[in-house]
Design a protein around this motif. Structure first.
Motif, PDB file in Angstrom:
ATOM      1  N   SER A 148      -1.504 -16.302   8.899  1.00 10.53           N
ATOM      2  CA  SER A 148      -2.588 -15.307   8.909  1.00 10.53           C
ATOM      3  C   SER A 148      -2.938 -14.883  10.325  1.00 10.53           C
ATOM      4  O   SER A 148      -3.748 -13.968  10.515  1.00 10.53           O
ATOM      5  CB  SER A 148      -3.844 -15.885   8.235  1.00 10.53           C
ATOM      6  N   ASP A 149      -2.349 -15.537  11.296  1.00 10.63           N
ATOM      7  CA  ASP A 149      -2.660 -15.261  12.702  1.00 10.63           C
ATOM      8  C   ASP A 149      -1.857 -14.049  13.180  1.00 10.63           C
ATOM      9  O   ASP A 149      -0.792 -14.185  13.765  1.00 10.63           O
ATOM     10  CB  ASP A 149      -2.352 -16.496  13.546  1.00 10.63           C
ATOM     11  N   THR A 150      -2.391 -12.856  12.928  1.00 11.35           N
ATOM     12  CA  THR A 150      -1.677 -11.628  13.280  1.00 11.35           C
ATOM     13  C   THR A 150      -1.572 -11.421  14.789  1.00 11.35           C
ATOM     14  O   THR A 150      -0.660 -10.744  15.259  1.00 11.35           O
ATOM     15  CB  THR A 150      -2.361 -10.413  12.638  1.00 11.35           C
ATOM     16  N   GLN A 151      -2.500 -11.995  15.563  1.00 10.94           N
ATOM     17  CA  GLN A 151      -2.416 -11.867  17.017  1.00 10.94           C
ATOM     18  C   GLN A 151      -1.179 -12.588  17.544  1.00 10.94           C
ATOM     19  O   GLN A 151      -0.496 -12.098  18.445  1.00 10.94           O
ATOM     20  CB  GLN A 151      -3.684 -12.424  17.677  1.00 10.94           C
ATOM     21  N   SER A 152      -0.888 -13.746  16.975  1.00 16.16           N
ATOM     22  CA  SER A 152       0.328 -14.462  17.374  1.00 16.16           C
ATOM     23  C   SER A 152       1.563 -13.672  16.973  1.00 16.16           C
ATOM     24  O   SER A 152       2.573 -13.668  17.687  1.00 16.16           O
ATOM     25  CB  SER A 152       0.360 -15.848  16.727  1.00 16.16           C
ATOM     26  N   ALA A 153       1.486 -12.992  15.827  1.00 14.74           N
ATOM     27  CA  ALA A 153       2.613 -12.171  15.387  1.00 14.74           C
ATOM     28  C   ALA A 153       2.927 -11.088  16.413  1.00 14.74           C
ATOM     29  O   ALA A 153       4.100 -10.811  16.706  1.00 14.74           O
ATOM     30  CB  ALA A 153       2.303 -11.536  14.034  1.00 14.74           C
ATOM     31  N   LYS A 154       1.901 -10.482  17.002  1.00 12.56           N
ATOM     32  CA  LYS A 154       2.115  -9.442  18.005  1.00 12.56           C
ATOM     33  C   LYS A 154       2.707 -10.034  19.286  1.00 12.56           C
ATOM     34  O   LYS A 154       3.539  -9.401  19.944  1.00 12.56           O
ATOM     35  CB  LYS A 154       0.803  -8.721  18.310  1.00 12.56           C
ATOM     36  N   ILE A 155       2.284 -11.248  19.631  1.00 12.33           N
ATOM     37  CA  ILE A 155       2.833 -11.908  20.826  1.00 12.33           C
ATOM     38  C   ILE A 155       4.325 -12.185  20.624  1.00 12.33           C
ATOM     39  O   ILE A 155       5.149 -11.925  21.508  1.00 12.33           O
ATOM     40  CB  ILE A 155       2.070 -13.215  21.109  1.00 12.33           C
ATOM     41  N   PHE A 156       4.693 -12.715  19.445  1.00 12.09           N
ATOM     42  CA  PHE A 156       6.098 -12.968  19.144  1.00 12.09           C
ATOM     43  C   PHE A 156       6.883 -11.664  19.125  1.00 12.09           C
ATOM     44  O   PHE A 156       8.022 -11.607  19.600  1.00 12.09           O
ATOM     45  CB  PHE A 156       6.229 -13.676  17.794  1.00 12.09           C
TER      46      PHE A 156
END
Length: 340
Positions: A148-156
């Motif tokens: 659910s951590d979409t911010q981490s998704a953007k970092i990846f």
């Protein structure tokens, strides 16, 4: 990592040297004015309770407080913030083609960079979904598991480049199969795959893999990126030299739109062509909005945490200390020689 939320306020530091220069000027003027009354050593004996050092200290405390106040106003942010949040969304697997052909520049600035821009906006819009990232070329790998951590998704997402998959090719079927296995076993929430590729499937079986996903209740959407005319494939992201075949001919990569369309149809999803407009992403958002959502509670990680309260306490401490220091010597502590 460290940053300022409102860095424009740091320009206030330009005024601090002016303030310091004004203070020095006024002190020199005051000293010259006092000299007109007599010898300084004699005047000090006439005013035993006066302490110039206290006055200097009070100024530097105020000066430091102003500096800390400017930093606090600029909102310093660093570290990681963890929050428990409740979201209502779908499960979404994003599979992005990172083969060398994605470096072709028939889409500005190049296919891979444009794909990242599209997916970054999609992640922003789908911030309530659980998202997984898959990268594929000749093989497919999970770059980030379902979260659910979409911010981490953007970092990846920002770290993705062709070097992540050493085996070249375009294994669309492998990406779809890995995407299917990346979902949870929860049957109450709808699931979808968004596949972004130039369609140069070197292994085949993409249609069968998409059909199997659809039979499992997983929608397969395809975003085609590139052009029918094609473009030479650079040897690297910033190179002006191009790949050649065994006969020395420049390799030209073309969008296989027919393959992309058929894959989306087999997966009971939507096909859209990515260009330099936002038409594709809007169509994809509308498609995903029609899916059934489910509420879930999870931990969310923010790359930056607000730290201005810490500077606020430092500011308050400096002001309190400044207030407690008198300009004149306190009769109650006259025998304590902190300020000689």
């Amino acid at each position: 990592m460290f940053r300022f939320g409102n860095p424009e306020y740091l320009w206030l530091f330009v005024a601090m040297p002016v303030l310091l220069a004004l203070y020095i000027f006024l002190n020199i003027k005051k000293r010259n004015d006092v000299k007109k009354l007599g010898v300084l050593s004699t005047l000090k004996k006439m005013m035993p309770e006066l302490s110039l050092k206290r006055s200097y200290l009070k100024f530097w405390l105020i000066f430091a407080a102003l500096c800390v106040g400017i930093v606090m106003t600029a909102r310093p942010q660093f570290g990681t913030k963890v929050e428990t949040v409740e979201k209502e969304g779908i499960e979404l697997v994003i599979a992005i083609d990172v083969s060398n052909s994605m470096l072709a520049r028939d889409v500005s600035p190049d296919r891979l960079s444009r794909a990242k821009q599209i997916l970054s906006r999609l992640i922003d819009v789908r911030r309530n979904d659980k998202i997984a990232l898959i990268v594929f070329a000749g093989e497919a790998f999970v770059q980030m598991p379902l979260t659910s951590d979409t911010q981490s998704a953007k970092i990846f997402l920002n770290s993705i480049d062709p070097s992540l998959v050493p085996v070249q090719g375009t294994a669309v079927a492998d990406a779809i199969g890995l995407g299917v296995s990346s979902f949870s076993t929860d049957k109450e929430v709808d699931k979808a795959i968004v596949l972004i590729t130039d369609g140069e499937d070197h292994q085949g079986n993409a249609l069968k893999a998409a059909q199997q996903a659809a039979e499992a209740g997983i929608m397969v959407n395809v975003v085609g990126i590139g052009s029918a005319e094609g473009s030479p494939v650079p040897t690297s992201a910033y190179s002006n030299s191009f790949m050649t075949d065994n006969e020395g001919n420049v390799v030209v990569s073309r969008l296989n739109e027919q393959m992309c369309i058929e894959t989306a149809q087999s997966g009971k999803g939507l096909y859209v062509l990515a260009d330099n407009t936002s038409t594709a992403i809007r169509a994809l958002e509308t498609q995903l909005d029609g899916l059934e959502t489910k509420s879930s509670t999870s931990l969310s990680y923010s790359e930056y945490d607000e730290k201005f309260p810490l500077f606020g306490w430092v500011l308050l401490t400096l002001l309190v200390v400044e207030i407690l220091i008198y300009d004149k010597k306190n009769p109650l502590f006259k025998n304590i020689k902190l300020f000689k």
